[in-house]
Motif scaffolding. Structure first.
Motif, PDB file in Angstrom:
ATOM      1  N   ALA A  86       0.821  -1.219   0.000  1.00  0.00           N
ATOM      2  CA  ALA A  86       0.000   0.000   0.000  1.00  0.00           C
ATOM      3  C   ALA A  86       0.850   1.262   0.000  1.00  0.00           C
ATOM      4  CB  ALA A  86      -0.952   0.009   1.189  1.00  0.00           C
ATOM      5  N   ASN A  87       1.960   1.243   0.725  1.00  0.00           N
ATOM      6  CA  ASN A  87       2.782   2.455   0.796  1.00  0.00           C
ATOM      7  C   ASN A  87       3.368   2.842  -0.553  1.00  0.00           C
ATOM      8  OD1 ASN A  87       2.264   2.744   3.516  1.00  0.00           O
ATOM      9  ND2 ASN A  87       4.075   1.610   4.131  1.00  0.00           N
ATOM     10  N   ASP A  88       3.407   1.900  -1.490  1.00  0.00           N
ATOM     11  CA  ASP A  88       3.926   2.188  -2.822  1.00  0.00           C
ATOM     12  C   ASP A  88       2.837   2.577  -3.816  1.00  0.00           C
ATOM     13  OD1 ASP A  88       6.723   1.426  -2.388  1.00  0.00           O
ATOM     14  OD2 ASP A  88       5.898  -0.578  -2.090  1.00  0.00           O
ATOM     15  N   LEU A  89       1.602   2.124  -3.579  1.00  0.00           N
ATOM     16  CA  LEU A  89       0.582   2.243  -4.628  1.00  0.00           C
ATOM     17  C   LEU A  89      -0.742   2.871  -4.207  1.00  0.00           C
ATOM     18  CD1 LEU A  89       1.238  -1.194  -6.352  1.00  0.00           C
ATOM     19  CD2 LEU A  89       1.915   1.065  -7.159  1.00  0.00           C
ATOM     20  N   VAL A  90      -0.838   3.371  -2.980  1.00  0.00           N
ATOM     21  CA  VAL A  90      -2.039   4.083  -2.547  1.00  0.00           C
ATOM     22  C   VAL A  90      -1.669   5.548  -2.369  1.00  0.00           C
ATOM     23  CG1 VAL A  90      -3.831   4.300  -0.773  1.00  0.00           C
ATOM     24  CG2 VAL A  90      -2.942   2.035  -1.385  1.00  0.00           C
ATOM     25  N   PHE A  91      -2.501   6.422  -2.924  1.00  0.00           N
ATOM     26  CA  PHE A  91      -2.186   7.852  -2.919  1.00  0.00           C
ATOM     27  C   PHE A  91      -3.348   8.658  -2.363  1.00  0.00           C
ATOM     28  CE2 PHE A  91       0.337   5.728  -6.037  1.00  0.00           C
ATOM     29  CZ  PHE A  91       1.599   6.212  -5.765  1.00  0.00           C
ATOM     30  N   PRO A  92      -3.050   9.731  -1.599  1.00  0.00           N
ATOM     31  CA  PRO A  92      -4.101  10.519  -0.969  1.00  0.00           C
ATOM     32  C   PRO A  92      -4.701  11.596  -1.880  1.00  0.00           C
ATOM     33  CG  PRO A  92      -1.979  11.323  -0.268  1.00  0.00           C
ATOM     34  CD  PRO A  92      -1.714  10.117  -1.139  1.00  0.00           C
ATOM     35  N   ASN A  93      -4.118  11.782  -3.063  1.00  0.00           N
ATOM     36  CA  ASN A  93      -4.627  12.818  -3.962  1.00  0.00           C
ATOM     37  C   ASN A  93      -4.409  12.415  -5.418  1.00  0.00           C
ATOM     38  OD1 ASN A  93      -1.897  13.636  -4.789  1.00  0.00           O
ATOM     39  ND2 ASN A  93      -1.758  14.489  -2.722  1.00  0.00           N
ATOM     40  N   MET A  94      -5.098  13.090  -6.308  1.00  0.00           N
ATOM     41  CA  MET A  94      -5.041  12.751  -7.730  1.00  0.00           C
ATOM     42  C   MET A  94      -3.669  13.013  -8.336  1.00  0.00           C
ATOM     43  SD  MET A  94      -7.677  11.240  -8.789  1.00  0.00           S
ATOM     44  CE  MET A  94      -7.330  11.308 -10.537  1.00  0.00           C
ATOM     45  N   ASP A  95      -2.941  13.965  -7.816  1.00  0.00           N
ATOM     46  CA  ASP A  95      -1.620  14.255  -8.361  1.00  0.00           C
ATOM     47  C   ASP A  95      -0.705  13.038  -8.217  1.00  0.00           C
ATOM     48  OD1 ASP A  95       0.371  16.043  -9.505  1.00  0.00           O
ATOM     49  OD2 ASP A  95       1.289  16.038  -7.507  1.00  0.00           O
ATOM     50  N   GLY A  96      -0.629  12.477  -7.014  1.00  0.00           N
ATOM     51  CA  GLY A  96       0.189  11.288  -6.798  1.00  0.00           C
ATOM     52  C   GLY A  96      -0.330  10.088  -7.574  1.00  0.00           C
ATOM     53  N   TYR A  97      -1.637   9.960  -7.624  1.00  0.00           N
ATOM     54  CA  TYR A  97      -2.286   8.858  -8.340  1.00  0.00           C
ATOM     55  C   TYR A  97      -1.922   8.898  -9.827  1.00  0.00           C
ATOM     56  CZ  TYR A  97      -6.336   6.028  -9.888  1.00  0.00           C
ATOM     57  OH  TYR A  97      -7.154   5.086 -10.447  1.00  0.00           O
ATOM     58  N   GLU A  98      -2.055  10.083 -10.429  1.00  0.00           N
ATOM     59  CA  GLU A  98      -1.747  10.236 -11.855  1.00  0.00           C
ATOM     60  C   GLU A  98      -0.261  10.050 -12.139  1.00  0.00           C
ATOM     61  OE1 GLU A  98      -3.445  14.043 -12.687  1.00  0.00           O
ATOM     62  OE2 GLU A  98      -5.478  13.220 -12.823  1.00  0.00           O
ATOM     63  N   LYS A  99       0.593  10.563 -11.262  1.00  0.00           N
ATOM     64  CA  LYS A  99       2.039  10.393 -11.461  1.00  0.00           C
ATOM     65  C   LYS A  99       2.424   8.913 -11.399  1.00  0.00           C
ATOM     66  CE  LYS A  99       3.497  14.957 -10.004  1.00  0.00           C
ATOM     67  NZ  LYS A  99       4.073  15.791  -8.955  1.00  0.00           N
TER      68      LYS A  99
END
Length: 157
Positions: A86-99
């Motif tokens: 999870a620490n590698d592939l879960v993101f709290p915002n769309m910016d991290g998710y998209e990157k």
């Protein structure tokens, strides 16, 4: 990985990484504690893209509202936590998710390392520990049965 129930499990078992958005996510140890966070935070659209302009859906300076307050929106993050990445592939915002999505396509070494880690975690992950799952289910059934014998109406007739 919104609504990633069975397909998410299958993908992870086969070593295919998935990315998940979970508002309020800090690390894998706090997934259950995100309840009090603002699940429906919005991300500011800071750059305009041809797709956004053509679709007319987003304009520069607007906020995109993507909530993660429903069970289906949190399943992917829970699966990733259960398998240990999870620490590698879960993101709290769309910016991290998209990157991360872009990185999956552009950084082959990183992506291949994730796949190797996923494959190596299959044997040790609680997500794929069928024996433990069955033992826990049987224990729960036993507990329900013992409660029923004490006169508590816990099971439907």
């Amino acid at each position: 990985s919104y609504n990633a129930h069975t397909l998410g499990c299958d993908a992870l078992y086969m070593g295919v990484p998935m990315i998940s958005l979970l508002r309020g996510f800090k690390n894998a140890d706090t997934i259950g504690e995100c309840e009090g966070e603002r699940f429906a935070d919005a991300d500011l659209v800071e750059e305009s893209t041809n797709e956004n302009i053509i679709s007319g859906k987003e304009h520069l300076g607007e906020h995109r509202l993507i909530a993660t307050d429903k069970l289906a929106s949190r399943v992917g993050a829970s699966l990733l936590a259960a398998v240990g990445i999870a620490n590698d592939l879960v993101f709290p915002n769309m910016d991290g998710y998209e990157k991360a999505m872009v990185r999956c396509v552009t950084d082959r070494k990183w992506f291949d390392d994730l796949r190797r880690r996923l494959n190596s975690l299959n044997d040790s992950s609680p997500l794929f520990d069928t024996r433990l799952w069955v033992e826990n289910l049987e224990a729960a059934f036993g507990e329900l049965a013992s409660l029923k014998t004490t006169g508590l109406d816990v099971l439907p007739d």
